[in-house]
Design a protein around this motif. Structure first.
Motif, PDB file in Angstrom:
ATOM      1  N   ASN A  92       0.834  -1.208   0.000  1.00 39.17           N
ATOM      2  CA  ASN A  92       0.000   0.000   0.000  1.00 39.17           C
ATOM      3  C   ASN A  92       0.867   1.256   0.000  1.00 39.17           C
ATOM      4  O   ASN A  92       0.602   2.214  -0.723  1.00 39.17           O
ATOM      5  N   ARG A  93       1.896   1.261   0.825  1.00 38.68           N
ATOM      6  CA  ARG A  93       2.777   2.417   0.926  1.00 38.68           C
ATOM      7  C   ARG A  93       3.516   2.655  -0.381  1.00 38.68           C
ATOM      8  O   ARG A  93       3.688   3.793  -0.822  1.00 38.68           O
ATOM      9  N   GLN A  94       3.950   1.597  -1.020  1.00 40.34           N
ATOM     10  CA  GLN A  94       4.645   1.724  -2.301  1.00 40.34           C
ATOM     11  C   GLN A  94       3.714   2.253  -3.382  1.00 40.34           C
ATOM     12  O   GLN A  94       4.132   3.016  -4.248  1.00 40.34           O
ATOM     13  N   ALA A  95       2.458   1.833  -3.331  1.00 41.64           N
ATOM     14  CA  ALA A  95       1.493   2.246  -4.349  1.00 41.64           C
ATOM     15  C   ALA A  95       1.121   3.719  -4.212  1.00 41.64           C
ATOM     16  O   ALA A  95       0.936   4.416  -5.211  1.00 41.64           O
ATOM     17  N   ALA A  96       1.011   4.196  -2.985  1.00 41.88           N
ATOM     18  CA  ALA A  96       0.633   5.594  -2.733  1.00 41.88           C
ATOM     19  C   ALA A  96       1.080   5.957  -1.321  1.00 41.88           C
ATOM     20  O   ALA A  96       0.869   5.162  -0.397  1.00 41.88           O
ATOM     21  N   PRO A  97       1.662   7.127  -1.138  1.00 40.28           N
ATOM     22  CA  PRO A  97       2.140   7.497   0.204  1.00 40.28           C
ATOM     23  C   PRO A  97       1.069   7.392   1.287  1.00 40.28           C
ATOM     24  O   PRO A  97       1.363   6.977   2.407  1.00 40.28           O
ATOM     25  N   LEU A  98      -0.164   7.723   0.976  1.00 39.58           N
ATOM     26  CA  LEU A  98      -1.230   7.638   1.974  1.00 39.58           C
ATOM     27  C   LEU A  98      -1.639   6.199   2.278  1.00 39.58           C
ATOM     28  O   LEU A  98      -2.375   5.947   3.224  1.00 39.58           O
ATOM     29  N   GLY A  99      -1.147   5.242   1.486  1.00 41.70           N
ATOM     30  CA  GLY A  99      -1.464   3.837   1.700  1.00 41.70           C
ATOM     31  C   GLY A  99      -1.019   3.329   3.058  1.00 41.70           C
ATOM     32  O   GLY A  99      -1.569   2.370   3.582  1.00 41.70           O
ATOM     33  N   MET A 100      -0.033   4.003   3.652  1.00 49.55           N
ATOM     34  CA  MET A 100       0.430   3.568   4.970  1.00 49.55           C
ATOM     35  C   MET A 100      -0.613   3.835   6.056  1.00 49.55           C
ATOM     36  O   MET A 100      -0.491   3.341   7.169  1.00 49.55           O
ATOM     37  N   LEU A 101      -1.650   4.586   5.739  1.00 49.12           N
ATOM     38  CA  LEU A 101      -2.713   4.871   6.701  1.00 49.12           C
ATOM     39  C   LEU A 101      -3.789   3.789   6.706  1.00 49.12           C
ATOM     40  O   LEU A 101      -4.704   3.832   7.526  1.00 49.12           O
ATOM     41  N   SER A 102      -3.671   2.823   5.803  1.00 49.42           N
ATOM     42  CA  SER A 102      -4.623   1.726   5.749  1.00 49.42           C
ATOM     43  C   SER A 102      -4.431   0.806   6.951  1.00 49.42           C
ATOM     44  O   SER A 102      -3.358   0.749   7.544  1.00 49.42           O
ATOM     45  N   ARG A 103      -5.497   0.090   7.303  1.00 46.23           N
ATOM     46  CA  ARG A 103      -5.459  -0.839   8.443  1.00 46.23           C
ATOM     47  C   ARG A 103      -5.942  -2.217   7.990  1.00 46.23           C
ATOM     48  O   ARG A 103      -7.017  -2.661   8.350  1.00 46.23           O
ATOM     49  N   PRO A 104      -5.127  -2.910   7.176  1.00 48.36           N
ATOM     50  CA  PRO A 104      -5.566  -4.224   6.706  1.00 48.36           C
ATOM     51  C   PRO A 104      -5.594  -5.236   7.846  1.00 48.36           C
ATOM     52  O   PRO A 104      -4.867  -5.098   8.835  1.00 48.36           O
ATOM     53  N   VAL A 105      -6.439  -6.223   7.691  1.00 45.65           N
ATOM     54  CA  VAL A 105      -6.513  -7.328   8.648  1.00 45.65           C
ATOM     55  C   VAL A 105      -6.408  -8.619   7.860  1.00 45.65           C
ATOM     56  O   VAL A 105      -7.078  -8.787   6.837  1.00 45.65           O
TER      57      VAL A 105
END
Length: 171
Positions: free
Chosen positions: A112-125
């Motif tokens: 997610n982070r590599q795809a978009a900087p804001l992807g690091m804010l995701s909370r996958p489970v």
């Protein structure tokens, strides 16, 4: 055909749930759920859904619990993993998984982070529903089509192995 798809037990049931207030209200169309159904079907899963539910703990908890109880071996949600006040998918499933797969979650966050900087804010489970017969792998992905694609691509190499291990420990 991928290694994961080759190693899936025949007729492995999966269930896709789209979590979105706007889609459930008919304001927006569901683009992520149908993509997940398509991609998982291509891997060899027999997929039900996508079921669409509004954001929130109760609606998501009930849908995921019902999917697990229906015999699905993979329950895949899309949406509700961000940080807005209604993004409560992780909270909704926390009591439905007995073990989280933190390495898989870390791999998803990195993608997610590599795809978009804001992807690091995701909370996958990513976790397993039980350690008993009929265990399901529960995966909660972000709601964008790109994130669904990334999530399935990251997890594809291990899906068959996870189900094999769950079957081995349950037999």
């Amino acid at each position: 055909m991928t290694h994961a798809a080759q190693s899936l037990p025949p007729e492995t049931p999966a269930y896709v749930i789209t979590v979105s207030d706007s889609v459930s209200a008919g304001v927006n169309s569901d683009r992520s759920g149908p993509l997940a159904v398509e991609m998982l079907s291509e891997l060899g899963f027999v997929v039900s859904g996508p079921m669409v539910v509004p954001d929130g703990v109760d609606s998501v908890h009930q849908a995921v619990a019902a999917a697990c109880h229906s015999g699905a071996r993979l329950v895949f949600t899309t949406g509700g993993t961000g940080i807005s006040p209604r993004d409560l998918t992780p909270e909704a499933v926390e009591s439905l998984v007995v073990a989280r797969l933190s390495g898989a979650e870390a791999a998803l966050l990195e993608r997610n982070r590599q795809a978009a900087p804001l992807g690091m804010l995701s909370r996958p489970v990513v976790g397993i529903s039980t350690r008993q017969a009929g265990a399901a792998l529960v995966v909660c992905a972000p709601g964008s089509p790109g994130a669904v694609r990334d999530t399935i691509e990251v997890l594809t190499p291990v899906l068959g192995h996870v189900l094999e291990i769950l079957d081995r420990t349950n037999s």
